[in-house]
Motif scaffolding. Structure first.
Motif, PDB file in Angstrom:
ATOM      1  N   ASP A  12      22.557   4.048  -6.874  1.00  0.00           N
ATOM      2  CA  ASP A  12      21.443   3.112  -6.878  1.00  0.00           C
ATOM      3  C   ASP A  12      20.450   3.380  -5.743  1.00  0.00           C
ATOM      4  N   GLY A  13      20.166   4.652  -5.484  1.00  0.00           N
ATOM      5  CA  GLY A  13      19.119   4.979  -4.522  1.00  0.00           C
ATOM      6  C   GLY A  13      19.555   5.047  -3.080  1.00  0.00           C
ATOM      7  N   SER A  14      20.841   4.832  -2.800  1.00  0.00           N
ATOM      8  CA  SER A  14      21.248   4.976  -1.402  1.00  0.00           C
ATOM      9  C   SER A  14      22.543   5.767  -1.308  1.00  0.00           C
ATOM     10  N   GLU A  15      22.879   6.155  -0.083  1.00  0.00           N
ATOM     11  CA  GLU A  15      24.098   6.926   0.133  1.00  0.00           C
ATOM     12  C   GLU A  15      25.083   6.066   0.897  1.00  0.00           C
ATOM     13  N   ILE A  16      26.283   5.950   0.349  1.00  0.00           N
ATOM     14  CA  ILE A  16      27.297   5.086   0.924  1.00  0.00           C
ATOM     15  C   ILE A  16      28.544   5.923   1.186  1.00  0.00           C
ATOM     16  N   ARG A  55      26.337   8.772  -3.766  1.00  0.00           N
ATOM     17  CA  ARG A  55      24.951   8.393  -3.967  1.00  0.00           C
ATOM     18  C   ARG A  55      24.930   7.441  -5.158  1.00  0.00           C
ATOM     19  N   VAL A  93      30.898  10.761   0.782  1.00  0.00           N
ATOM     20  CA  VAL A  93      29.587  10.127   0.654  1.00  0.00           C
ATOM     21  C   VAL A  93      29.219  10.066  -0.821  1.00  0.00           C
ATOM     22  N   GLU A 105      27.028  -5.212  -3.843  1.00  0.00           N
ATOM     23  CA  GLU A 105      25.759  -5.370  -3.121  1.00  0.00           C
ATOM     24  C   GLU A 105      25.195  -4.019  -2.710  1.00  0.00           C
ATOM     25  N   LEU A 106      26.087  -3.039  -2.546  1.00  0.00           N
ATOM     26  CA  LEU A 106      25.633  -1.698  -2.186  1.00  0.00           C
ATOM     27  C   LEU A 106      25.350  -0.849  -3.423  1.00  0.00           C
TER      28      LEU A 106
END
Lengths: 632, 109
Positions: free
Chosen positions: B75-79, B73, B71, B49-50
């Motif tokens: 699909d457009g986000s940082e997790i 990166r 961290v 999902e992330l």
């Protein structure tokens, strides 16, 4: 209109609020998509917090004025990534959306709010929401951010792909919000225009859903925006190996400095207002029992707690700014490694920081921790953190017993050092307890820490203001109920039984009798029956002991002024017993509201009972040890 | 490409699931393509999902001071993930490439 919607049409024909069924629109979306900002913009102060029975999940319900001027109920549901119920939040949101919450019924329509700057991934949630078949408005939020970073999307093309209307808005600036209001207007129109059936991917197949989302995005001309440059620049500082921890510490110190020094003038102001208004009420009433009850019983008791309102609001302002700006996620990231040493995780940092103001919001804030054991451990140790209710108790006893002498030149004096020592004591007890939990009941092999780092954003003043308003209402309700009740009861107990038209002397009063009854148990700690009365009333809330001692000594020395409370304590309590009292307050769980909130959040009386017994025995034994050690 | 969920908490040492490179092996600024998620199913769903899908390209964007958690990166986000979780996300052999440093100012060696 398709046959599948006939049931809803029937429901829609009924007028609002008949048959226990209220018409409303549900607001759903992933975390950080700006759902709450939109909700606040639509409802303003016409909102309140609700709680689903049986679960801990809170929701906000509010009224929005739709385009036609009519009012529409809106429910702001917890942020979710999917409708697969994994956390309690997701389960509740799913239950509401499929109409499994009997008191609510299925929503009439859904507003799905997605972050337009990350459309592909956010569309993953669109598939299960559209699959519900409810009339849905897909809101693409952060339109300003998307445009500023050179991204674009064609809402009309996306609407054609999804079979539902799409609005490109910015909830923060208010641009495009009228499209949401138009949809709300339509949601109360009868009959409702239902969502068009579109080809959706198989929901269980997440990679398939992601491919579908990518395809939908491409066909609606979605250009992803450039990476958030400012976020990356700021992160080079905030996550820097040296500057990062330094900034982190600076933020924590600033928070503490503000809630202790910054709040002082405000707290003095509130104190003055309470004292002056108390005098006014006193002047307006005839001398006698009623006046004594109202002024010394209720007004003084409630007032001693209201003083903390500025401090608590300041802390929430801080946490609100840190959270909405995106820094709190970085703080959790930085704290994770340290927290993992005691078996906790980074997300526990936020609740534990809040616990320095008050354990109740802290325990509610643990909901962001998905792992049940991590969450439970955080709930169990949070009340050890030195909450602001302990502060006045510490201040009183330290001022009475520790002479103010410089310790490190002008930097540190003995009283401040004692105060810091007590903060440290609470912190160490929390850490030791976390270790104990990890090696016993909450043992596990692996901690999973998955945290999304949202881009930095400017906090929204409106949302911050509403959040503070919310917190103030919650706090005032507590002061107006629990603490008012305890103050009133105590005053009555301290004046009864009535003999020959005269109130009983304190020692013979019911309160005095209770104090004498518990005296044998607390004598080993060096406390007398008066402290005993204070300890009993402070079970309701710690700070109540001050009002109680004030009442007790006030009754005894009614002719003396208020300043003499410190002197009275010095006459009645040995220094060793005073130290024992401080230690007892550092560890004991004397707060009905915390017990109640732990029960609510853990779902049974088991954990609050364990916690209460553990903390209180810990406090008793430590206070006893302190007294013995100092009295050698 | 296959999606594998490991029902047990950890596979025995030497099993094929424990061999090979993972996201934890990426240095800052390096990118790679995920081969499979060797994690329990509920964690796997959350990670997907992330954005962590088999076949997704992931960039190691940075890390907390001290090196853990990392961290990523995707699909457009940082997790952010802890190293121990990142080491369960296996990457395709030979898919590692180094991002243009100018494109990722936050990456550090």
């Amino acid at each position: 209109m398709s046959a599948g919607n006939s049931r809803r049409d029937l429901a829609a024909d009924r007028p609002s609020n008949t048959g226990g069924r209220r018409h409303y629109v549900a607001l759903v979306g992933p975390p950080n998509a700006g759902k709450t900002t939109l909700f606040n913009r639509l409802t303003g102060l016409r909102q309140k917090v609700g709680n689903f029975p049986g679960v801990t999940v809170e929701y906000h319900i509010g009224k929005a004025r739709a385009t036609g001027g009519r009012e529409v109920f809106l429910i702001d549901l917890p942020g979710i990534y999917s409708l697969q119920p994994r956390s309690e939040d997701e389960e509740v949101t799913r239950d509401v959306l499929i109409g499994k919450k009997p008191d609510l019924g299925q929503p009439d329509a859904v507003v799905l709010i997605l972050d337009a700057t990350n459309l592909h991934r956010q569309l993953l949630l669109a598939a299960p929401i559209l699959d519900l078949g409810l009339p849905t408005l897909v809101v693409l939020n952060m339109a300003d951010d998307l445009a500023a970073r050179g991204g674009s999307v064609d809402p009309a093309a996306l609407a054609a792909q999804l079979g539902s209307p799409v609005a490109l808005i910015s909830a923060a600036t208010g641009a495009g919000v009228e499209k949401v209001l138009q949809f709300l207007e339509g949601s109360i129109a009868r009959p409702l225009a239902a969502a068009k059936r579109v080809e959706l991917p198989i929901l269980q197949d997440l990679p398939g859903c992601r491919r579908w989302a990518g395809q939908i995005g491409r066909q609606s001309g979605y250009t992803a925006p450039a990476p958030p440059l400012w976020t990356r620049r700021l992160d080079t500082v905030f996550l820097h190996p040296f500057l990062g921890p330094f900034t982190f510490l600076a933020v924590v110190v600033a928070v503490f400095q503000t809630i202790f020094s910054g709040a002082k003038p405000l707290m003095d102001g509130v104190e003055n207002v309470i004292a002056i208004s108390g005098n006014w009420i006193g002047a307006a009433l005839p001398d006698g029992l009623v006046r004594g009850f109202l002024i010394d019983g209720i007004w003084a008791g409630v007032g001693s707690v209201l003083i903390f309102l500025p401090q608590i609001l300041l802390l929430f302002l801080f946490i609100g700014v840190l959270e909405d700006s995106g820094y709190l996620a970085r703080a959790a990231l930085i704290a994770d490694r340290t927290m993992s040493l005691v078996g906790l995780q980074g997300k526990a940092f936020i609740p534990l920081l809040s616990a320095y103001a008050c354990a109740i919001p802290a325990i509610m804030a643990t909901r962001t921790i998905e792992n049940k054991r991590d969450r439970l451990a955080t709930i169990l140790i949070a009340p050890f953190m030195t909450c602001s209710a302990r502060l006045p108790v510490y201040l009183l006893i330290i001022a009475a017993f520790i002479p103010d002498r410089p310790l490190l030149g002008p930097l540190l004096n003995t009283q401040t050092a004692a105060m810091l020592g007590l903060y440290l004591l609470g912190f160490l007890a929390a850490i030791a307890t976390a270790q104990l939990l990890r090696s016993t009941v909450l043992r596990r092999q692996q901690t999973v820490f998955v945290l999304e780092l949202p881009p930095y954003r400017m906090p929204n003043i409106r949302s911050l203001g509403l959040r503070l308003y919310d917190r103030a209402v919650v706090f005032l309700k507590r002061a107006g109920t629990v603490i008012l009740l305890v103050s009133a009861c105590l005053w009555v107990l301290a004046h009864m039984p009535y003999e020959n038209g005269q109130p009983a002397k304190l020692e013979q009063s019911y309160a005095g009798q209770i104090g004498h009854f518990v005296e044998p148990a607390i004598r080993p700690l060096g406390f007398n029956w008066k402290i005993g009365v204070g300890l009993i009333t402070s079970l309701a809330a710690r700070e109540v002991i001050i009002g109680t001692l004030g009442t007790i000594y006030g009754i005894e020395n009614a002719d003396k002024d208020n300043v003499s409370l410190q002197q009275a304590l010095r006459q009645d309590l040995s220094p060793a017993a005073a130290a024992a009292l401080l230690v007892f307050f550092a560890f004991a769980m004397q707060c009905f509201s915390t017990v109640a909130v732990v029960r609510r959040e853990t779902g049974s009386w088991f954990w609050p009972s364990v916690q209460f017994i553990y903390m209180t025995s810990f406090a008793y034994v430590s206070a006893w040890g302190t007294y013995l050690f100092l009295n050698r | 490409m296959q999606l594998t969920f490991n029902k047990r908490a950890d596979a025995p040492a030497g099993s094929p699931l424990n061999s090979g490179n993972s996201l934890a092996d990426l240095r800052c600024g390096q990118a790679a393509v995920i081969e499979l998620l060797n994690v329990p199913e509920d964690l796997g769903r959350r990670l997907m999902e992330l954005g962590f899908f088999p076949g997704s390209e992931v960039v190691a964007a940075g890390c907390a001071p001290g090196g853990d958690p990392r961290v990523y990166r995707v699909d457009g986000s940082e997790i952010a993930l802890r190293k121990e979780t990142a080491s369960l996300l296996k990457i395709q052999a030979g898919s590692i490439r180094t991002e243009n440093p100018a494109k990722s100012p936050s990456s550090r060696p």
